[in-house]
Each structure stands twice: as C-alpha cells, then as structure tokens.
Scaffold this motif. Structure first.
Motif, PDB file in Angstrom:
ATOM      1  N   ALA A  30       0.836  -1.202   0.000  1.00  0.00           N
ATOM      2  CA  ALA A  30       0.000   0.000   0.000  1.00  0.00           C
ATOM      3  C   ALA A  30       0.872   1.254   0.000  1.00  0.00           C
ATOM      4  N   ASP A  31       0.339   2.324  -0.545  1.00  0.00           N
ATOM      5  CA  ASP A  31       1.036   3.616  -0.581  1.00  0.00           C
ATOM      6  C   ASP A  31       1.029   4.213   0.832  1.00  0.00           C
ATOM      7  N   LYS A  32       2.210   4.369   1.414  1.00  0.00           N
ATOM      8  CA  LYS A  32       2.300   4.878   2.787  1.00  0.00           C
ATOM      9  C   LYS A  32       1.662   6.256   2.922  1.00  0.00           C
ATOM     10  N   ARG A  33       1.862   7.111   1.954  1.00  0.00           N
ATOM     11  CA  ARG A  33       1.329   8.466   2.051  1.00  0.00           C
ATOM     12  C   ARG A  33      -0.194   8.458   2.110  1.00  0.00           C
ATOM     13  N   ARG A  34      -0.813   7.625   1.287  1.00  0.00           N
ATOM     14  CA  ARG A  34      -2.276   7.547   1.311  1.00  0.00           C
ATOM     15  C   ARG A  34      -2.772   6.959   2.626  1.00  0.00           C
ATOM     16  N   VAL A  35      -2.072   5.951   3.128  1.00  0.00           N
ATOM     17  CA  VAL A  35      -2.487   5.318   4.374  1.00  0.00           C
ATOM     18  C   VAL A  35      -2.367   6.303   5.535  1.00  0.00           C
ATOM     19  N   VAL A  36      -1.237   7.009   5.623  1.00  0.00           N
ATOM     20  CA  VAL A  36      -1.044   7.984   6.711  1.00  0.00           C
ATOM     21  C   VAL A  36      -2.067   9.104   6.605  1.00  0.00           C
ATOM     22  N   ALA A  37      -2.314   9.583   5.380  1.00  0.00           N
ATOM     23  CA  ALA A  37      -3.322  10.628   5.190  1.00  0.00           C
ATOM     24  C   ALA A  37      -4.702  10.133   5.596  1.00  0.00           C
ATOM     25  N   GLY A  38      -4.996   8.861   5.320  1.00  0.00           N
ATOM     26  CA  GLY A  38      -6.278   8.296   5.723  1.00  0.00           C
ATOM     27  C   GLY A  38      -6.408   8.175   7.228  1.00  0.00           C
ATOM     28  N   ILE A  39      -5.328   7.768   7.888  1.00  0.00           N
ATOM     29  CA  ILE A  39      -5.340   7.690   9.359  1.00  0.00           C
ATOM     30  C   ILE A  39      -5.551   9.075   9.953  1.00  0.00           C
ATOM     31  N   THR A  61      -7.477  -1.668   4.287  1.00  0.00           N
ATOM     32  CA  THR A  61      -6.016  -1.547   4.175  1.00  0.00           C
ATOM     33  C   THR A  61      -5.484  -0.514   5.159  1.00  0.00           C
ATOM     34  N   ALA A  62      -6.137   0.637   5.238  1.00  0.00           N
ATOM     35  CA  ALA A  62      -5.698   1.688   6.163  1.00  0.00           C
ATOM     36  C   ALA A  62      -5.792   1.206   7.607  1.00  0.00           C
ATOM     37  N   HIS A  63      -6.883   0.530   7.940  1.00  0.00           N
ATOM     38  CA  HIS A  63      -7.055   0.035   9.301  1.00  0.00           C
ATOM     39  C   HIS A  63      -6.030  -1.048   9.622  1.00  0.00           C
ATOM     40  N   ARG A  64      -5.777  -1.927   8.671  1.00  0.00           N
ATOM     41  CA  ARG A  64      -4.812  -3.013   8.898  1.00  0.00           C
ATOM     42  C   ARG A  64      -3.412  -2.461   9.145  1.00  0.00           C
ATOM     43  N   TRP A  65      -3.001  -1.486   8.347  1.00  0.00           N
ATOM     44  CA  TRP A  65      -1.664  -0.919   8.531  1.00  0.00           C
ATOM     45  C   TRP A  65      -1.581  -0.094   9.801  1.00  0.00           C
ATOM     46  N   PHE A  66      -2.661   0.574  10.175  1.00  0.00           N
ATOM     47  CA  PHE A  66      -2.668   1.308  11.435  1.00  0.00           C
ATOM     48  C   PHE A  66      -2.422   0.359  12.596  1.00  0.00           C
ATOM     49  N   GLY A  73       4.996  -0.145  17.464  1.00  0.00           N
ATOM     50  CA  GLY A  73       5.458   1.050  18.176  1.00  0.00           C
ATOM     51  C   GLY A  73       5.875   2.186  17.267  1.00  0.00           C
ATOM     52  N   VAL A  74       5.355   2.224  16.041  1.00  0.00           N
ATOM     53  CA  VAL A  74       5.776   3.232  15.070  1.00  0.00           C
ATOM     54  C   VAL A  74       5.351   4.630  15.496  1.00  0.00           C
ATOM     55  N   PHE A  75       4.115   4.792  15.935  1.00  0.00           N
ATOM     56  CA  PHE A  75       3.627   6.138  16.275  1.00  0.00           C
ATOM     57  C   PHE A  75       4.288   6.662  17.554  1.00  0.00           C
ATOM     58  N   GLU A  76       4.565   5.777  18.488  1.00  0.00           N
ATOM     59  CA  GLU A  76       5.304   6.210  19.675  1.00  0.00           C
ATOM     60  C   GLU A  76       6.713   6.649  19.286  1.00  0.00           C
ATOM     61  N   ALA A  77       7.348   5.905  18.376  1.00  0.00           N
ATOM     62  CA  ALA A  77       8.694   6.265  17.928  1.00  0.00           C
ATOM     63  C   ALA A  77       8.687   7.599  17.190  1.00  0.00           C
ATOM     64  N   ILE A  78       7.660   7.839  16.385  1.00  0.00           N
ATOM     65  CA  ILE A  78       7.553   9.110  15.664  1.00  0.00           C
ATOM     66  C   ILE A  78       7.399  10.268  16.645  1.00  0.00           C
ATOM     67  N   MET A  79       6.566  10.074  17.676  1.00  0.00           N
ATOM     68  CA  MET A  79       6.393  11.121  18.681  1.00  0.00           C
ATOM     69  C   MET A  79       7.690  11.387  19.430  1.00  0.00           C
ATOM     70  N   ARG A  80       8.399  10.337  19.797  1.00  0.00           N
ATOM     71  CA  ARG A  80       9.666  10.523  20.506  1.00  0.00           C
ATOM     72  C   ARG A  80      10.693  11.206  19.607  1.00  0.00           C
ATOM     73  N   ARG A 236     -11.566  -0.925  20.983  1.00  0.00           N
ATOM     74  CA  ARG A 236     -11.591  -1.839  22.117  1.00  0.00           C
ATOM     75  C   ARG A 236     -10.199  -2.012  22.713  1.00  0.00           C
ATOM     76  N   SER A 237      -9.202  -1.694  21.941  1.00  0.00           N
ATOM     77  CA  SER A 237      -7.817  -1.847  22.381  1.00  0.00           C
ATOM     78  C   SER A 237      -7.272  -0.513  22.877  1.00  0.00           C
ATOM     79  N   ALA A 238      -6.710  -0.507  24.094  1.00  0.00           N
ATOM     80  CA  ALA A 238      -6.093   0.710  24.623  1.00  0.00           C
ATOM     81  C   ALA A 238      -4.881   1.107  23.789  1.00  0.00           C
ATOM     82  N   ALA A 239      -4.171   0.115  23.226  1.00  0.00           N
ATOM     83  CA  ALA A 239      -2.981   0.411  22.432  1.00  0.00           C
ATOM     84  C   ALA A 239      -3.345   1.197  21.173  1.00  0.00           C
ATOM     85  N   LEU A 240      -4.463   0.865  20.537  1.00  0.00           N
ATOM     86  CA  LEU A 240      -4.874   1.589  19.331  1.00  0.00           C
ATOM     87  C   LEU A 240      -5.270   3.025  19.666  1.00  0.00           C
TER      88      LEU A 240
END
Length: 259
Positions: A30-39, A61-66, A73-80, A236-240
């Motif tokens: 999947a195109d990362k840019r489209r997925v991130v923009a969708g998230i 696809t967007a939900h699966r990659w999210f 831990g990608v979003f935590e790493a991006i924030m850090r 339902r998931s605290a991690a999400l």
C-alpha cells in the motif's frame, strides 16, 4: 478542518519502515502516504473506518496498517523523534511544567476502561512545558486517581532532563507524591485540599502564584480535543487509542519543528 501538510507527511513517512517484500512476488504494498493521510482523516474527523473516503484507498487496508504500526510502536517512535527534534532545537521550557487529565468516553468495551459516575471511559494524562508542548502523555482507566498516575508520565518523558517543577490542581495534592517527586529533584506545586489541617500545609501563596498559569495545560487539552477521535474512544484496544494519541502529539510537536 485540520490539514496535514506535505512537509509533515514526508517527515512522518520517512520514519515509517517499508514493508518487506516476498521473494515470490505478490500484490504491491500500500502507498504509505495515502495510508497515513487516511489515518489522519480518521483522527481529525472522529469517523468510523467504514466512512473513510475512497481517495485514501481501501478502508480495510488503512485500518490493517494502522494496527500493524501501532503494534510495532511506530507512532510512539515518531512522537519521541519529534520530541527529540524539539529538544535539540532548545524548544522545551522545563522550568515549569503543568499536569492535568481529560476524560474520554468509551462507547464499547475493551481493556484499560474504568467506570465513573458519568459513565465508562479513559483518562488522558498530559504533562506540558511552559509553552504547552507535550512533555509526556499516557492513558489510564477513568476510575484511577490522578495523583497515582504521575509516575507513569515520568516513565514516558520525551525530554532527557526532568522538569524543575510540576504544577497541578488539587487532585495532585499528596504528600506521598510530593516526596516522590522531590527525590527526583522535582518540586510539586498544587493548591491544598480543603481537608488539610493548617499544621500539614506545605505551600504558601508565593509558590502558588505559578498556579495561575495552569491554563497552559488546559489550552493543550483543548488542542488535543480538536482531533475528534480522541474525544470518544471507539477502539476496544487501549494500544490503538494510544496510537491516535501519540500521532496527535507528534503533529503538535512537528508544528514547532517544521514551522
């Protein structure tokens, strides 16, 4: 409606690892840019995944990659990484930090949810610097006392150095918390509760003048609530849910880094 600039999108996508390709071939990734923009669209609008516009590709696809990126831990790493960039540029003002929590209702079940008088939900704990930039964030069941969640925030600190003082409301008036922070070289500033006897009071009016600037953290919480997906927890998931929170804080920090 909030927007995600091309510069911010490029910065984020550079820090998301490319998926591995099978030597046997298969469907293209999947195109990362489209997925991130969708998230980001889901985060901004607070809509359900099934309502994702077609311009962002397949909703599944967007939900699966999210989910995959949160588990990795990608979003935590991006924030850090964004916090590290702010610190390297001298953007943090740690001479005083402000702490508070906000409540998000939970419409479904799942982990990390607590029941309160206003319903079940989660607390978003926020620690910001003197300018209102996120220094640490975390989530917890809504029925947990705020003064018992401070250590979790300090375990999640983005800057390498602790703040000089932490300023909170009466919910953080605790001798045990004050002693714990003092051992780490941090001063706790908080108005006393009404049930405090005069001989147990530890702070005077001179110190509490800093409390007048507590609107700083309230403004940051208002910024967080501009992203409607954080106002109600549908996951339902605290991690999400934390993944959305980390993504939001990364965007707030990027505004300082990228301008």
């Amino acid at each position: 409606m909030l927007t995600l600039t091309d510069e911010e999108l490029d910065w984020i996508c550079e820090r998301i690892p490319d998926p591995s390709r099978s030597p046997l071939g298969g469907r293209p990734s999947a195109d990362k840019r489209r997925v991130v923009a969708g998230i980001f669209w889901i985060l901004d609008n607070g809509a359900k995944w099934k309502d994702l516009p077609a311009e962002f590709g397949s909703k599944s696809t967007a939900h699966r990659w999210f989910k995959k990126w949160v588990q990795a831990g990608v979003f935590e790493a991006i924030m850090r990484d964004a916090g590290r960039c702010v610190e390297e540029r001298g953007g943090y003002r740690l001479y005083e930090c402000f702490i508070d929590a906000t409540f998000s209702k939970a419409k479904g079940g799942g982990d990390g949810i607590g029941c309160t008088k206003v319903g079940k939900g989660v607390k978003i704990m926020v620690l910001v610097d003197a300018k209102g930039l996120p220094v640490a964030v975390d989530t917890a069941p809504a029925n947990r006392a705020e003064n018992r969640l401070v250590q979790q925030l300090f375990d999640f600190m983005l800057p390498s150095a602790p703040p000089e003082r932490v300023i909170g409301d009466k919910a953080y008036d605790s001798d045990a918390l004050g002693d714990e922070l003092a051992a780490a070289g941090v001063e706790l500033v908080s108005p006393h509760r009404r049930n405090r006897s005069p001989e147990t009071k530890t702070q005077d009016g001179r110190v509490l003048r800093r409390y007048r600037r507590r609107w700083t953290v309230e403004r940051t919480i208002a910024w967080l609530q501009n992203f409607r997906r954080l106002c109600i927890r549908w996951e339902r998931s605290a991690a999400l849910f934390q993944g959305f929170l980390h993504f939001t804080c990364a965007l707030m920090l990027l505004k300082t880094v990228l301008g």
